[in-house]
Write a protein that holds these residues in place. Structure first.
Motif, PDB file in Angstrom:
ATOM      1  N   TRP A  17      10.829  -5.720  65.070  1.00 18.64           N
ATOM      2  CA  TRP A  17      10.822  -4.299  64.737  1.00 18.64           C
ATOM      3  C   TRP A  17       9.433  -3.749  65.022  1.00 18.64           C
ATOM      4  O   TRP A  17       8.442  -4.466  64.883  1.00 18.64           O
ATOM      5  N   THR A  18       9.386  -2.497  65.421  1.00 21.63           N
ATOM      6  CA  THR A  18       8.100  -1.860  65.714  1.00 21.63           C
ATOM      7  C   THR A  18       8.049  -0.489  65.053  1.00 21.63           C
ATOM      8  O   THR A  18       9.039   0.244  65.058  1.00 21.63           O
ATOM      9  N   VAL A  19       6.893  -0.181  64.502  1.00 17.67           N
ATOM     10  CA  VAL A  19       6.626   1.173  64.013  1.00 17.67           C
ATOM     11  C   VAL A  19       5.551   1.749  64.925  1.00 17.67           C
ATOM     12  O   VAL A  19       4.486   1.155  65.096  1.00 17.67           O
ATOM     13  N   LEU A  20       5.859   2.885  65.563  1.00 15.82           N
ATOM     14  CA  LEU A  20       4.944   3.471  66.543  1.00 15.82           C
ATOM     15  C   LEU A  20       4.511   4.869  66.119  1.00 15.82           C
ATOM     16  O   LEU A  20       5.309   5.664  65.643  1.00 15.82           O
ATOM     17  N   PHE A  21       3.197   5.109  66.314  1.00 16.32           N
ATOM     18  CA  PHE A  21       2.656   6.436  66.035  1.00 16.32           C
ATOM     19  C   PHE A  21       1.899   6.916  67.272  1.00 16.32           C
ATOM     20  O   PHE A  21       1.086   6.181  67.835  1.00 16.32           O
ATOM     21  N   ALA A  22       2.177   8.141  67.712  1.00 17.86           N
ATOM     22  CA  ALA A  22       1.496   8.697  68.873  1.00 17.86           C
ATOM     23  C   ALA A  22       0.367   9.610  68.413  1.00 17.86           C
ATOM     24  O   ALA A  22       0.561  10.437  67.526  1.00 17.86           O
ATOM     25  N   GLY A  23      -0.804   9.447  69.010  1.00 16.65           N
ATOM     26  CA  GLY A  23      -1.938  10.285  68.630  1.00 16.65           C
ATOM     27  C   GLY A  23      -3.057  10.141  69.641  1.00 16.65           C
ATOM     28  O   GLY A  23      -2.803   9.837  70.813  1.00 16.65           O
TER      29      GLY A  23
ATOM     30  N   ARG B  32       7.072   8.941  80.406  1.00 17.04           N
ATOM     31  CA  ARG B  32       8.402   8.329  80.425  1.00 17.04           C
ATOM     32  C   ARG B  32       8.725   7.730  79.056  1.00 17.04           C
ATOM     33  O   ARG B  32       9.809   7.902  78.529  1.00 17.04           O
ATOM     34  N   LEU B  33       7.735   7.031  78.489  1.00 16.79           N
ATOM     35  CA  LEU B  33       7.960   6.437  77.168  1.00 16.79           C
ATOM     36  C   LEU B  33       8.134   7.522  76.102  1.00 16.79           C
ATOM     37  O   LEU B  33       9.021   7.438  75.256  1.00 16.79           O
ATOM     38  N   CYS B  34       7.299   8.540  76.174  1.00 15.97           N
ATOM     39  CA  CYS B  34       7.401   9.626  75.181  1.00 15.97           C
ATOM     40  C   CYS B  34       8.771  10.291  75.230  1.00 15.97           C
ATOM     41  O   CYS B  34       9.350  10.630  74.190  1.00 15.97           O
ATOM     42  N   ALA B  35       9.285  10.468  76.442  1.00 13.19           N
ATOM     43  CA  ALA B  35      10.613  11.084  76.577  1.00 13.19           C
ATOM     44  C   ALA B  35      11.671  10.209  75.911  1.00 13.19           C
ATOM     45  O   ALA B  35      12.534  10.696  75.187  1.00 13.19           O
ATOM     46  N   SER B  36      11.574   8.903  76.129  1.00 13.58           N
ATOM     47  CA  SER B  36      12.525   7.990  75.492  1.00 13.58           C
ATOM     48  C   SER B  36      12.422   8.035  73.983  1.00 13.58           C
ATOM     49  O   SER B  36      13.414   7.942  73.268  1.00 13.58           O
ATOM     50  N   LEU B  37      11.194   8.147  73.502  1.00 18.04           N
ATOM     51  CA  LEU B  37      10.968   8.082  72.061  1.00 18.04           C
ATOM     52  C   LEU B  37      11.221   9.420  71.367  1.00 18.04           C
ATOM     53  O   LEU B  37      11.267   9.470  70.143  1.00 18.04           O
ATOM     54  N   GLY B  38      11.344  10.487  72.159  1.00 16.53           N
ATOM     55  CA  GLY B  38      11.484  11.805  71.554  1.00 16.53           C
ATOM     56  C   GLY B  38      10.161  12.299  71.002  1.00 16.53           C
ATOM     57  O   GLY B  38      10.108  12.982  69.991  1.00 16.53           O
ATOM     58  N   ILE B  39       9.069  11.921  71.667  1.00 14.09           N
ATOM     59  CA  ILE B  39       7.725  12.319  71.240  1.00 14.09           C
ATOM     60  C   ILE B  39       7.224  13.427  72.159  1.00 14.09           C
ATOM     61  O   ILE B  39       7.375  13.354  73.379  1.00 14.09           O
ATOM     62  N   ALA B  40       6.620  14.438  71.543  1.00 18.51           N
ATOM     63  CA  ALA B  40       6.055  15.532  72.324  1.00 18.51           C
ATOM     64  C   ALA B  40       4.554  15.601  72.080  1.00 18.51           C
ATOM     65  O   ALA B  40       4.072  15.220  71.015  1.00 18.51           O
TER      66      ALA B  40
ATOM     67  N   GLU C  85     -16.189  24.438  76.869  1.00 17.44           N
ATOM     68  CA  GLU C  85     -15.693  23.977  78.161  1.00 17.44           C
ATOM     69  C   GLU C  85     -15.409  22.467  78.138  1.00 17.44           C
ATOM     70  O   GLU C  85     -16.255  21.678  77.729  1.00 17.44           O
ATOM     71  N   GLY C  86     -14.221  22.094  78.548  1.00 12.83           N
ATOM     72  CA  GLY C  86     -13.890  20.675  78.653  1.00 12.83           C
ATOM     73  C   GLY C  86     -13.439  20.053  77.337  1.00 12.83           C
ATOM     74  O   GLY C  86     -12.923  18.947  77.318  1.00 12.83           O
ATOM     75  N   ASP C  87     -13.653  20.781  76.259  1.00 17.60           N
ATOM     76  CA  ASP C  87     -13.250  20.267  74.954  1.00 17.60           C
ATOM     77  C   ASP C  87     -11.779  20.598  74.729  1.00 17.60           C
ATOM     78  O   ASP C  87     -11.316  21.663  75.105  1.00 17.60           O
ATOM     79  N   TYR C  88     -11.072  19.693  74.136  1.00 18.54           N
ATOM     80  CA  TYR C  88      -9.685  19.982  73.810  1.00 18.54           C
ATOM     81  C   TYR C  88      -9.219  19.113  72.664  1.00 18.54           C
ATOM     82  O   TYR C  88      -9.813  18.093  72.331  1.00 18.54           O
ATOM     83  N   THR C  89      -8.158  19.540  72.057  1.00 16.68           N
ATOM     84  CA  THR C  89      -7.494  18.732  71.048  1.00 16.68           C
ATOM     85  C   THR C  89      -6.058  18.521  71.529  1.00 16.68           C
ATOM     86  O   THR C  89      -5.643  19.082  72.548  1.00 16.68           O
ATOM     87  N   VAL C  90      -5.314  17.690  70.844  1.00 18.55           N
ATOM     88  CA  VAL C  90      -3.953  17.395  71.284  1.00 18.55           C
ATOM     89  C   VAL C  90      -2.994  17.556  70.112  1.00 18.55           C
ATOM     90  O   VAL C  90      -3.157  16.904  69.085  1.00 18.55           O
ATOM     91  N   ASP C  91      -2.051  18.460  70.263  1.00 21.78           N
ATOM     92  CA  ASP C  91      -0.948  18.537  69.301  1.00 21.78           C
ATOM     93  C   ASP C  91       0.006  17.397  69.642  1.00 21.78           C
ATOM     94  O   ASP C  91       0.239  17.114  70.816  1.00 21.78           O
ATOM     95  N   HIS C  92       0.542  16.769  68.611  1.00 24.48           N
ATOM     96  CA  HIS C  92       1.412  15.624  68.905  1.00 24.48           C
ATOM     97  C   HIS C  92       2.438  15.447  67.809  1.00 24.48           C
ATOM     98  O   HIS C  92       2.229  15.873  66.672  1.00 24.48           O
ATOM     99  N   SER C  93       3.538  14.780  68.135  1.00 25.01           N
ATOM    100  CA  SER C  93       4.580  14.514  67.142  1.00 25.01           C
ATOM    101  C   SER C  93       3.975  13.787  65.953  1.00 25.01           C
ATOM    102  O   SER C  93       3.149  12.891  66.119  1.00 25.01           O
TER     103      SER C  93
END
Lengths: 221, 142
Positions: free
Chosen positions: A88-94, A161-169, A178-186
């Protein structure tokens, strides 16, 4: 079957009972209804074994297969669908440039592995920011949370491809400079079964006690 | 004009001005010990407005960090996002919190890695004023 004759209660109240010719079809109907009810309940249980007691998430009625993908872990070792099989795996995207939610969630995942009976589910931190999360950066980051968490990332195409399978956005959000960014994620933790299929999701807020109880029940640890 | 807050505070000797963010109190102030090499972490505390005026906390600054910004983590349609530019308002007598998964003071670009147990001066900014507190670095668990 003569229900009235065999059943002491019916015999005692004979004057209220139906004549045998009418009792038989009714008894058959009752037994059939009961059997249908039990069969239905069993079917429902078979489809969603843990849904009835899950406190912190949802289990999919039909686990969803994950498409093939090729990523790397923090040590440069391949991380593909094969690595998801047999446990079993528990996965977190960030991403590591994340001051609040990601370290909070990884701290929770570390605490989960300590809480759960061994073998606990594998814990995976999937970085959706491969530009900044190089292998070295990812390695330093996940090791801070102990040996139990594996850091994974790779080329954007494989990641997507993996994110699509996992339902992760996820979505890059430009920052103030300039060049700085953050990431919204599931925000949810994704549960993957030993057949490498998406088995369920645990949305926030994440509570250690309920997550541990749910994982023990589902993943049988 | 962009105010260099640490410098401004030093210049004004703002360590104990009676009137800065009047009534603002913190409890259990802490900074999450960052993984090595991390460019950012966050400061947390329970907050209380013991004064008699509305407090609007809109940022801060911290020793050992190049900058600090008040942010709020939110989950919207299952997506974790950061909101900034929004002040945290505390009515007189009200309590609030900078807490994991919610409001936090994001601390950027540490001058050196900070270890659990270290103490860091952190000022919370209310408009043009700031009040300084001592935050303790902790290895966060839960």
């Amino acid at each position: 079957m003569r229900a009235a004759a065999r059943h002491p209660q019916l015999r005692r109240h004979r004057k209220f009972s139906l004549p045998p010719s009418k009792a038989l079809p009714l008894a058959v109907a009752a037994v059939a209804a009961l059997a249908a009810g039990i069969w239905g309940a069993l079917q429902w249980q078979a489809r969603a074994p843990a849904a009835a007691t899950l406190q912190s998430g949802v289990v999919l009625a039909q686990p969803r297969p994950i498409a093939e993908f090729a990523l790397l872990d923090q040590d440069g070792k391949p991380f593909t669908r094969e690595q998801l099989r047999g446990r079993w795996t528990v996965l977190f995207a960030g991403f590591t440039h994340c001051p609040d939610v990601c370290p909070t969630t990884l701290g929770l995942m570390k605490a989960l592995t300590q809480r759960l009976a061994q073998p606990a589910p594998a814990m995976v931190f999937l970085s959706v920011d491969p530009e900044r999360d190089t292998q070295d950066a990812l390695a330093a980051y996940v090791r801070h949370f102990g040996a139990a968490i594996q850091g994974v990332t790779g080329p954007r195409e494989e990641l997507d491809r993996l994110c699509a399978s996992l339902g992760i956005a996820y979505l890059k959000i430009p920052g103030a400079t300039e060049g700085d960014y953050t990431v919204d994620h599931s925000a949810a933790l994704v549960l993957i079964d030993p057949q490498a299929r998406v088995a369920g999701y645990f949305p926030p807020p994440h509570k250690l006690d309920t997550l541990a109880a749910d994982l023990s029940e589902i993943a049988g640890t | 004009m962009r105010i260099n807050w640490p410098a401004a505070v030093l210049a004004l000797g703002l360590s104990a001005p009676a009137g800065a963010c009047p009534g603002l109190e913190v409890e259990e102030p802490w900074i999450r010990e960052a993984p090595p090499g991390a460019m950012m972490t966050a400061a947390y505390a329970r907050l209380r407005n013991a004064g008699d005026r509305l407090l609007r906390i809109d940022g801060g600054f911290a020793a050992n960090f190049a900058s600090a910004e008040l942010h709020r983590s939110i989950v919207e349609n299952g997506i974790s996002r950061m909101v900034h530019g929004e002040p945290l308002e505390l009515l007189p007598g009200a309590t609030g919190a900078l807490a994991p998964g919610s409001w936090h003071l994001m601390l950027l670009r540490p001058s050196r890695p900070l270890k659990a147990g270290e103490q860091v001066a952190v000022a919370l900014k209310c408009g043009r004023q700031a009040k300084e507190f001592v935050f303790t670095v902790k290895a966060a668990q839960e």
